[in-house]
Design an enzyme around this catalytic site. Structure first.
Site, mmCIF file in Angstrom:
data_model
loop_
_atom_site.group_PDB
_atom_site.id
_atom_site.type_symbol
_atom_site.label_atom_id
_atom_site.label_comp_id
_atom_site.label_asym_id
_atom_site.label_seq_id
_atom_site.Cartn_x
_atom_site.Cartn_y
_atom_site.Cartn_z
ATOM 1 N N LYS A 16 0.861 -1.179 0.000
ATOM 2 C CA LYS A 16 0.000 0.000 0.000
ATOM 3 C C LYS A 16 0.900 1.231 0.000
ATOM 4 O O LYS A 16 1.656 1.463 0.946
ATOM 5 C CB LYS A 16 -0.919 0.010 1.214
ATOM 6 N N LYS A 68 -2.045 -1.649 -3.721
ATOM 7 C CA LYS A 68 -2.904 -0.465 -3.715
ATOM 8 C C LYS A 68 -2.042 0.790 -3.760
ATOM 9 O O LYS A 68 -1.098 0.879 -2.967
ATOM 10 C CB LYS A 68 -3.764 -0.472 -2.436
#
Length: 327
Positions: free
Chosen positions: A197, A249
């Site tokens: 992320k 992400k």
């Protein structure tokens, strides 16, 4: 004159041929719909920077979940927006807190039809907007945060969540949550680790969606956008700690990382097409600059092609409808 030795165009000559030889396929069950539920509102509230996305009431959340299930979407990911926040994110572990109540409601409504998933992070629930407990110097205290995550995991599991989305990027979070779940008998609760992320510029609309209180940034714990190998390392650590699925992400700006993670692990790999990706397409389409439907489906297909087994996308229900039309 000489003629080409190879004629790859033969495989592109008609829609039927192109369908038959297509390497990458996208189906509704590979899509997961993120949804926001807000405490204290009496009607769904539009999110200005995310046209078409709303903060739901419990009733509208149920209806949206039913629509997703009817479209064949694979799952929903729930985010709670509480009315009151504090330094430790107490609402995250309150059985009567908005996310836990919403989870139980959605499980009751569609729990047999799709995978009900919950965001496991403190940022929506803290008055400082960070993903964990703050130390005296204002930094996020990793190990104190793990204690809150384990409590949050148990609260979500008790509410009926099928899958916990660990998005906080704390070291050791998967192991801590897995141990807590096992100790309490939740041996079948899935863990989705947001392994890679990245801290960056694509989350702005999401922060409006959850009414984020964040001041500053999250670069101390989310990944540096320049680091690809580190994303793979994080995924491998999460697999070792007991994750069932790992995540990259954002999606489109990190397709290289997604492909590398896919090549490095032997469990499912997902990707999150985040709010900024969504809003850019919507804004360009609203101005007539791109074909909206074409851009949405092409972006999803490219994420699949890079290696994602499933995709979190705010277009999940709509895109699923389009895909069913093509069958």
């Amino acid at each position: 004159m000489s003629f080409p030795t190879h004629r790859p165009r033969r495989l592109r000559q008609s829609p039927a041929v192109r369908r038959l030889v297509r390497e990458t396929h996208l189906v509704p069950s590979q899509l997961v719909l993120p949804m926001f539920v807000r405490e204290g509102i009496s009607a769904p509230a539009d999110i200005g920077s995310m046209p078409g996305v709303q903060q739901h009431t419990l009733d509208s959340l149920r209806r949206a979940a039913v629509s997703a299930a009817e479209a064949g979407v694979g799952g929903v990911m729930l985010f709670g927006v509480p009315a009151v926040r504090d330094a430790n994110g107490s609402g995250a572990t309150d059985p009567d807190g908005i996310l836990n109540v919403a989870t139980a409601a959605v499980v009751e409504e569609v729990g047999d039809a799709l995978v009900v998933q919950t965001d496991l992070c403190l940022d929506e629930f803290t008055d400082h907007g960070h993903c964990g407990v703050l130390a005296a110097d204002g930094t996020v205290d990793n190990d104190a945060t793990l204690e809150r995550y384990t409590d949050m995991a148990l609260a979500q599991a008790r509410a009926g969540s099928h899958l916990l989305g660990l998005s906080g990027m704390m070291d050791g979070q998967v192991a801590a949550v897995r141990d807590a779940l096992e100790a309490e008998g939740f041996v079948d609760t899935l863990i989705l680790a947001y392994s890679a992320k990245y801290a960056g510029a694509f989350y702005g609309p999401f922060r409006e969606a959850v009414d984020s209180q964040l001041k500053g940034d999250r670069r101390q714990y989310q990944l540096d956008p320049g680091n690809g190998r580190e994303g793979v390392k994080e995924a491998l650590l999460d697999v070792e700690e007991g994750a069932d699925i790992v995540m990259v992400k954002p999606a489109l700006p990190y397709l290289d990382v997604l492909a590398d993670v896919r090549a490095s692990v032997d469990i499912p790999v997902w990707a999150y097409q985040v709010s900024g990706e969504y809003s850019m397409v919507e804004a360009a389409a609203a101005n007539g600059w791109i074909d909206r439907r074409g851009a949405i489906l092409e972006s999803l297909l490219s994420i699949r092609r890079a290696g994602a087994d499933a995709i979190l996308t705010y277009w999940a229900t709509e895109a699923a409808g389009w895909l069913r039309e093509q069958l």
